[in-house]
Enzyme design. Sequence first.
Site, PDB file in Angstrom:
ATOM      1  N   CYS A   6       0.927  -1.132  -0.319  1.00 40.52           N
ATOM      2  CA  CYS A   6       0.477   0.052   0.099  1.00 40.52           C
ATOM      3  C   CYS A   6       0.748   1.464  -0.211  1.00 40.52           C
ATOM      4  O   CYS A   6       1.688   1.444   0.959  1.00 40.52           O
ATOM      5  CB  CYS A   6      -0.989   0.044   1.536  1.00 40.52           C
ATOM      6  SG  CYS A   6      -1.984   1.784   1.261  1.00 40.52           S
ATOM      7  N   CYS A   9       0.188   3.311   3.599  1.00 44.73           N
ATOM      8  CA  CYS A   9       0.512   3.071   3.937  1.00 44.73           C
ATOM      9  C   CYS A   9       2.428   3.535   4.269  1.00 44.73           C
ATOM     10  O   CYS A   9       3.637   3.479   4.989  1.00 44.73           O
ATOM     11  CB  CYS A   9       0.856   1.129   4.459  1.00 44.73           C
ATOM     12  SG  CYS A   9      -1.041   1.219   5.248  1.00 44.73           S
ATOM     13  N   HIS A  48      -4.373   0.792   8.195  1.00 44.15           N
ATOM     14  CA  HIS A  48      -4.491   0.549   7.111  1.00 44.15           C
ATOM     15  C   HIS A  48      -5.896   0.460   6.948  1.00 44.15           C
ATOM     16  O   HIS A  48      -6.897   0.190   7.695  1.00 44.15           O
ATOM     17  CB  HIS A  48      -4.164   0.012   5.879  1.00 44.15           C
ATOM     18  CG  HIS A  48      -4.459  -0.486   4.574  1.00 44.15           C
ATOM     19  ND1 HIS A  48      -4.043   1.000   3.833  1.00 44.15           N
ATOM     20  CD2 HIS A  48      -5.848  -1.446   4.252  1.00 44.15           C
ATOM     21  CE1 HIS A  48      -4.678  -0.087   2.840  1.00 44.15           C
ATOM     22  NE2 HIS A  48      -5.712  -0.994   2.889  1.00 44.15           N
ATOM     23  N   ASN A  87     -12.990  10.747  -1.774  1.00 48.46           N
ATOM     24  CA  ASN A  87     -12.994  10.065  -3.009  1.00 48.46           C
ATOM     25  C   ASN A  87     -13.220   8.132  -2.508  1.00 48.46           C
ATOM     26  O   ASN A  87     -12.315   7.559  -1.710  1.00 48.46           O
ATOM     27  CB  ASN A  87     -12.347   9.555  -4.087  1.00 48.46           C
ATOM     28  CG  ASN A  87     -12.445  11.415  -4.506  1.00 48.46           C
ATOM     29  OD1 ASN A  87     -13.068  12.161  -4.682  1.00 48.46           O
ATOM     30  ND2 ASN A  87     -11.158  11.447  -5.103  1.00 48.46           N
ATOM     31  N   HIS A  98      -5.678   3.964   0.017  1.00 47.91           N
ATOM     32  CA  HIS A  98      -5.624   4.104   1.991  1.00 47.91           C
ATOM     33  C   HIS A  98      -6.901   5.051   1.806  1.00 47.91           C
ATOM     34  O   HIS A  98      -6.392   6.137   1.105  1.00 47.91           O
ATOM     35  CB  HIS A  98      -4.334   4.334   1.958  1.00 47.91           C
ATOM     36  CG  HIS A  98      -3.916   4.217   3.600  1.00 47.91           C
ATOM     37  ND1 HIS A  98      -2.863   3.239   3.935  1.00 47.91           N
ATOM     38  CD2 HIS A  98      -4.428   5.065   3.737  1.00 47.91           C
ATOM     39  CE1 HIS A  98      -3.086   3.884   5.346  1.00 47.91           C
ATOM     40  NE2 HIS A  98      -3.539   4.691   5.534  1.00 47.91           N
ATOM     41  N   HIS A 100      -8.036   8.534   2.265  1.00 49.34           N
ATOM     42  CA  HIS A 100      -7.651   9.996   2.013  1.00 49.34           C
ATOM     43  C   HIS A 100      -8.382  10.552   2.272  1.00 49.34           C
ATOM     44  O   HIS A 100      -8.681  10.911   1.341  1.00 49.34           O
ATOM     45  CB  HIS A 100      -5.965  10.063   1.567  1.00 49.34           C
ATOM     46  CG  HIS A 100      -6.792   9.519   0.588  1.00 49.34           C
ATOM     47  ND1 HIS A 100      -6.719   8.278  -0.271  1.00 49.34           N
ATOM     48  CD2 HIS A 100      -6.728  10.263  -1.253  1.00 49.34           C
ATOM     49  CE1 HIS A 100      -7.207   8.330  -1.622  1.00 49.34           C
ATOM     50  NE2 HIS A 100      -7.338   9.716  -1.992  1.00 49.34           N
ATOM     51  N   HIS A 102      -9.033  15.253   0.922  1.00 48.21           N
ATOM     52  CA  HIS A 102      -7.910  15.920   0.266  1.00 48.21           C
ATOM     53  C   HIS A 102      -8.861  17.748   0.745  1.00 48.21           C
ATOM     54  O   HIS A 102      -9.181  17.385   1.308  1.00 48.21           O
ATOM     55  CB  HIS A 102      -8.054  16.086  -1.454  1.00 48.21           C
ATOM     56  CG  HIS A 102      -7.713  14.751  -1.934  1.00 48.21           C
ATOM     57  ND1 HIS A 102      -7.511  14.921  -2.506  1.00 48.21           N
ATOM     58  CD2 HIS A 102      -8.614  13.717  -2.343  1.00 48.21           C
ATOM     59  CE1 HIS A 102      -7.263  14.519  -3.542  1.00 48.21           C
ATOM     60  NE2 HIS A 102      -8.115  13.096  -3.194  1.00 48.21           N
TER      61      HIS A 102
HETATM   62  P1  AMP Z   1      -7.716   9.710  -5.034  1.00 46.62           P
HETATM   63  O1  AMP Z   1      -8.354   9.620  -6.957  1.00 46.62           O
HETATM   64  O2  AMP Z   1      -9.044  10.731  -4.198  1.00 46.62           O
HETATM   65  O3  AMP Z   1      -7.251   8.444  -4.440  1.00 46.62           O
HETATM   66  O4  AMP Z   1      -6.657  10.503  -4.771  1.00 46.62           O
HETATM   67  C1  AMP Z   1      -5.064   9.840  -4.631  1.00 46.62           C
HETATM   68  C2  AMP Z   1      -4.494  11.113  -4.667  1.00 46.62           C
HETATM   69  O5  AMP Z   1      -3.182  10.672  -4.659  1.00 46.62           O
HETATM   70  C3  AMP Z   1      -4.175  11.974  -6.349  1.00 46.62           C
HETATM   71  O6  AMP Z   1      -4.199  13.439  -6.533  1.00 46.62           O
HETATM   72  C4  AMP Z   1      -2.190  12.061  -6.401  1.00 46.62           C
HETATM   73  O7  AMP Z   1      -2.004  12.650  -7.049  1.00 46.62           O
HETATM   74  C5  AMP Z   1      -2.365  11.452  -5.378  1.00 46.62           C
HETATM   75  N1  AMP Z   1      -0.968  10.368  -5.290  1.00 46.62           N
HETATM   76  C6  AMP Z   1      -0.294   9.421  -6.214  1.00 46.62           C
HETATM   77  N2  AMP Z   1       0.909   8.952  -5.230  1.00 46.62           N
HETATM   78  C7  AMP Z   1       1.320  10.429  -4.226  1.00 46.62           C
HETATM   79  C8  AMP Z   1       2.545  10.241  -4.053  1.00 46.62           C
HETATM   80  N3  AMP Z   1       3.439   9.254  -3.930  1.00 46.62           N
HETATM   81  N4  AMP Z   1       2.430  10.992  -2.892  1.00 46.62           N
HETATM   82  C9  AMP Z   1       2.183  12.593  -2.668  1.00 46.62           C
HETATM   83  N5  AMP Z   1       0.679  12.527  -3.567  1.00 46.62           N
HETATM   84  C10 AMP Z   1       0.492  10.982  -4.809  1.00 46.62           C
END
Ligand code: AMP
Length: 134
Positions: A6, A9, A48, A87, A98, A100, A102
């Site tokens: 993940c 994680c 997680h 989302n 995982h 999150h 925004h």
């Molecule tokens: P979601 O579409 O809500 O799953 O958002 C996932 C978010 O994670 C996207 O906005 C990506 O730009 C961001 N993301 C993906 N990989 C990384 C990373 N290694 N570091 C920071 N953000 C990331």
Amino acid sequence: MAAMSCLFCSIAAGEIASKQVYSDDAAVAFLDINPWHPGHTLVVPRRHTDDATSEPRLLAEIAPAVANVAQLLKDKLGADAVNLLVNSGAAAGQEVFHLHVHVVPRRADLPGVANLANREPGIDLDEVYARITS
Ligand code: AMP
């Protein structure tokens, strides 16, 4: 416990680098690598869970972190407001499984401010990170 393979994680555990702007016992927060607006931050639980509905209590556990990050971004970047967005599920646009949140700082003086989809071009992550962590 961390899920196998993940990404978030691994970031929360410090195994993969991120531009971390906040941490507490329940959550870590780091800059999104593809920001919609300067300071776009992701708040993730240390523990997680795949999404917001698979273990609903976790969303509540990271609520203080979300509020603290929102205030941090207002203080450091002079944001007027924030969008908080989760989302939950692939059909809702979730790409990283995982949980999150925004946290997207917003400014009243920018054109097209009402539309979150109007991204700001040319965001310098290093410069934004330096402003938040100074
Ligand atoms: P979601 O579409 O809500 O799953 O958002 C996932 C978010 O994670 C996207 O906005 C990506 O730009 C961001 N993301 C993906 N990989 C990384 C990373 N290694 N570091 C920071 N953000 C990331």
